[in-house]
Design a protein around this motif. Sequence first.
Motif, PDB file in Angstrom:
ATOM      1  N   ILE A 247       0.832  -1.213   0.000  1.00 14.11           N
ATOM      2  CA  ILE A 247       0.000   0.000   0.000  1.00 14.11           C
ATOM      3  C   ILE A 247       0.863   1.258   0.000  1.00 14.11           C
ATOM      4  O   ILE A 247       0.634   2.188  -0.782  1.00 14.11           O
ATOM      5  CB  ILE A 247      -0.977  -0.011   1.203  1.00 14.11           C
ATOM      6  CG1 ILE A 247      -2.032  -1.099   1.001  1.00 14.11           C
ATOM      7  CG2 ILE A 247      -1.622   1.358   1.399  1.00 14.11           C
ATOM      8  CD1 ILE A 247      -2.858  -1.397   2.234  1.00 14.11           C
ATOM      9  N   VAL A 248       1.873   1.285   0.851  1.00 14.72           N
ATOM     10  CA  VAL A 248       2.777   2.454   0.904  1.00 14.72           C
ATOM     11  C   VAL A 248       3.505   2.624  -0.425  1.00 14.72           C
ATOM     12  O   VAL A 248       3.635   3.739  -0.932  1.00 14.72           O
ATOM     13  CB  VAL A 248       3.771   2.321   2.085  1.00 14.72           C
ATOM     14  CG1 VAL A 248       4.877   3.359   1.997  1.00 14.72           C
ATOM     15  CG2 VAL A 248       3.034   2.438   3.407  1.00 14.72           C
ATOM     16  N   ALA A 249       3.956   1.527  -1.019  1.00 14.53           N
ATOM     17  CA  ALA A 249       4.633   1.605  -2.312  1.00 14.53           C
ATOM     18  C   ALA A 249       3.703   2.188  -3.373  1.00 14.53           C
ATOM     19  O   ALA A 249       4.104   3.048  -4.163  1.00 14.53           O
ATOM     20  CB  ALA A 249       5.127   0.224  -2.734  1.00 14.53           C
ATOM     21  N   GLY A 250       2.457   1.754  -3.380  1.00 16.43           N
ATOM     22  CA  GLY A 250       1.484   2.285  -4.337  1.00 16.43           C
ATOM     23  C   GLY A 250       1.233   3.767  -4.132  1.00 16.43           C
ATOM     24  O   GLY A 250       1.143   4.537  -5.097  1.00 16.43           O
ATOM     25  N   LEU A 251       1.124   4.183  -2.866  1.00 16.70           N
ATOM     26  CA  LEU A 251       0.926   5.603  -2.572  1.00 16.70           C
ATOM     27  C   LEU A 251       2.141   6.430  -3.004  1.00 16.70           C
ATOM     28  O   LEU A 251       1.984   7.532  -3.553  1.00 16.70           O
ATOM     29  CB  LEU A 251       0.651   5.811  -1.083  1.00 16.70           C
ATOM     30  CG  LEU A 251      -0.715   5.330  -0.599  1.00 16.70           C
ATOM     31  CD1 LEU A 251      -0.795   5.406   0.921  1.00 16.70           C
ATOM     32  CD2 LEU A 251      -1.832   6.133  -1.241  1.00 16.70           C
ATOM     33  N   LEU A 252       3.341   5.916  -2.789  1.00 18.87           N
ATOM     34  CA  LEU A 252       4.549   6.629  -3.214  1.00 18.87           C
ATOM     35  C   LEU A 252       4.610   6.768  -4.733  1.00 18.87           C
ATOM     36  O   LEU A 252       5.008   7.814  -5.254  1.00 18.87           O
ATOM     37  CB  LEU A 252       5.806   5.929  -2.686  1.00 18.87           C
ATOM     38  CG  LEU A 252       6.050   6.069  -1.191  1.00 18.87           C
ATOM     39  CD1 LEU A 252       7.222   5.189  -0.766  1.00 18.87           C
ATOM     40  CD2 LEU A 252       6.284   7.516  -0.795  1.00 18.87           C
ATOM     41  N   VAL A 253       4.196   5.736  -5.436  1.00 15.03           N
ATOM     42  CA  VAL A 253       4.145   5.824  -6.900  1.00 15.03           C
ATOM     43  C   VAL A 253       3.144   6.893  -7.322  1.00 15.03           C
ATOM     44  O   VAL A 253       3.414   7.715  -8.200  1.00 15.03           O
ATOM     45  CB  VAL A 253       3.794   4.455  -7.530  1.00 15.03           C
ATOM     46  CG1 VAL A 253       3.475   4.595  -9.008  1.00 15.03           C
ATOM     47  CG2 VAL A 253       4.935   3.473  -7.334  1.00 15.03           C
ATOM     48  N   GLY A 254       1.977   6.915  -6.687  1.00 15.20           N
ATOM     49  CA  GLY A 254       0.970   7.937  -6.993  1.00 15.20           C
ATOM     50  C   GLY A 254       1.468   9.344  -6.728  1.00 15.20           C
ATOM     51  O   GLY A 254       1.259  10.249  -7.533  1.00 15.20           O
ATOM     52  N   ILE A 255       2.152   9.529  -5.609  1.00 16.66           N
ATOM     53  CA  ILE A 255       2.715  10.846  -5.281  1.00 16.66           C
ATOM     54  C   ILE A 255       3.772  11.227  -6.308  1.00 16.66           C
ATOM     55  O   ILE A 255       3.829  12.366  -6.778  1.00 16.66           O
ATOM     56  CB  ILE A 255       3.293  10.841  -3.845  1.00 16.66           C
ATOM     57  CG1 ILE A 255       2.157  10.722  -2.834  1.00 16.66           C
ATOM     58  CG2 ILE A 255       4.130  12.088  -3.588  1.00 16.66           C
ATOM     59  CD1 ILE A 255       2.621  10.387  -1.419  1.00 16.66           C
ATOM     60  N   GLY A 256       4.604  10.258  -6.684  1.00 18.97           N
ATOM     61  CA  GLY A 256       5.645  10.523  -7.679  1.00 18.97           C
ATOM     62  C   GLY A 256       5.080  10.913  -9.035  1.00 18.97           C
ATOM     63  O   GLY A 256       5.605  11.821  -9.693  1.00 18.97           O
ATOM     64  N   THR A 257       3.991  10.266  -9.443  1.00 16.71           N
ATOM     65  CA  THR A 257       3.398  10.635 -10.731  1.00 16.71           C
ATOM     66  C   THR A 257       2.774  12.022 -10.678  1.00 16.71           C
ATOM     67  O   THR A 257       2.774  12.744 -11.672  1.00 16.71           O
ATOM     68  CB  THR A 257       2.339   9.612 -11.195  1.00 16.71           C
ATOM     69  OG1 THR A 257       1.287   9.547 -10.240  1.00 16.71           O
ATOM     70  CG2 THR A 257       2.945   8.253 -11.402  1.00 16.71           C
ATOM     71  N   LYS A 258       2.279  12.414  -9.511  1.00 16.64           N
ATOM     72  CA  LYS A 258       1.719  13.768  -9.360  1.00 16.64           C
ATOM     73  C   LYS A 258       2.839  14.808  -9.416  1.00 16.64           C
ATOM     74  O   LYS A 258       2.737  15.811 -10.135  1.00 16.64           O
ATOM     75  CB  LYS A 258       0.949  13.865  -8.035  1.00 16.64           C
ATOM     76  CG  LYS A 258       0.212  15.151  -7.852  1.00 16.64           C
ATOM     77  CD  LYS A 258      -0.928  15.251  -8.854  1.00 16.64           C
ATOM     78  CE  LYS A 258      -1.761  16.470  -8.561  1.00 16.64           C
ATOM     79  NZ  LYS A 258      -2.719  16.740  -9.609  1.00 16.64           N
ATOM     80  N   ILE A 259       3.922  14.553  -8.678  1.00 19.21           N
ATOM     81  CA  ILE A 259       5.046  15.485  -8.665  1.00 19.21           C
ATOM     82  C   ILE A 259       5.698  15.569 -10.051  1.00 19.21           C
ATOM     83  O   ILE A 259       6.059  16.642 -10.517  1.00 19.21           O
ATOM     84  CB  ILE A 259       6.096  15.054  -7.610  1.00 19.21           C
ATOM     85  CG1 ILE A 259       5.520  15.220  -6.207  1.00 19.21           C
ATOM     86  CG2 ILE A 259       7.386  15.852  -7.762  1.00 19.21           C
ATOM     87  CD1 ILE A 259       6.380  14.593  -5.120  1.00 19.21           C
TER      88      ILE A 259
END
Length: 136
Positions: free
Chosen positions: A83-95
């Motif tokens: 879950i944390v890995a998925g959230l980090l990927v989502g944040i990275g795509t936003k940034i």
Amino acid sequence: MTEFTPISALLGGALIGLGAACLLLINGRIAGISGIASQLLRKPNPDWWWRLAFAAGLITAPVLFFQPTDMPELSLHSNWLVIVAGLLVGIGTKIGSGCTSGHGICGMARLSKRSIVATLVFMTTAIVVVALQKLV
């Protein structure tokens, strides 16, 4: 899934490129998965239906064409880590204003300098992470 399969890889890459080119030519849209998915979470508008069809295809195709034994084993990791890995990927795509499909496939094909830099950054990061993981 560690065998090198050049024929299926070439065919898969060609189909992804063809799909991205068709979406751009027919719809005038970039096949960036993070952008398509994030717009699905907003209030439906005229663009919502093609985005839903695109996302449904992303989910349906693997279910139809892959055996359960072909899928990666996630049970080796804790659910929280996934879950944390998925959230980090989502944040990275936003940034980064996009994901691997938007920058790496569509942006680089259009020779976008921003996409070339973004792709170099996330590929370099991925290589370093895999190399570090092999050391552990």
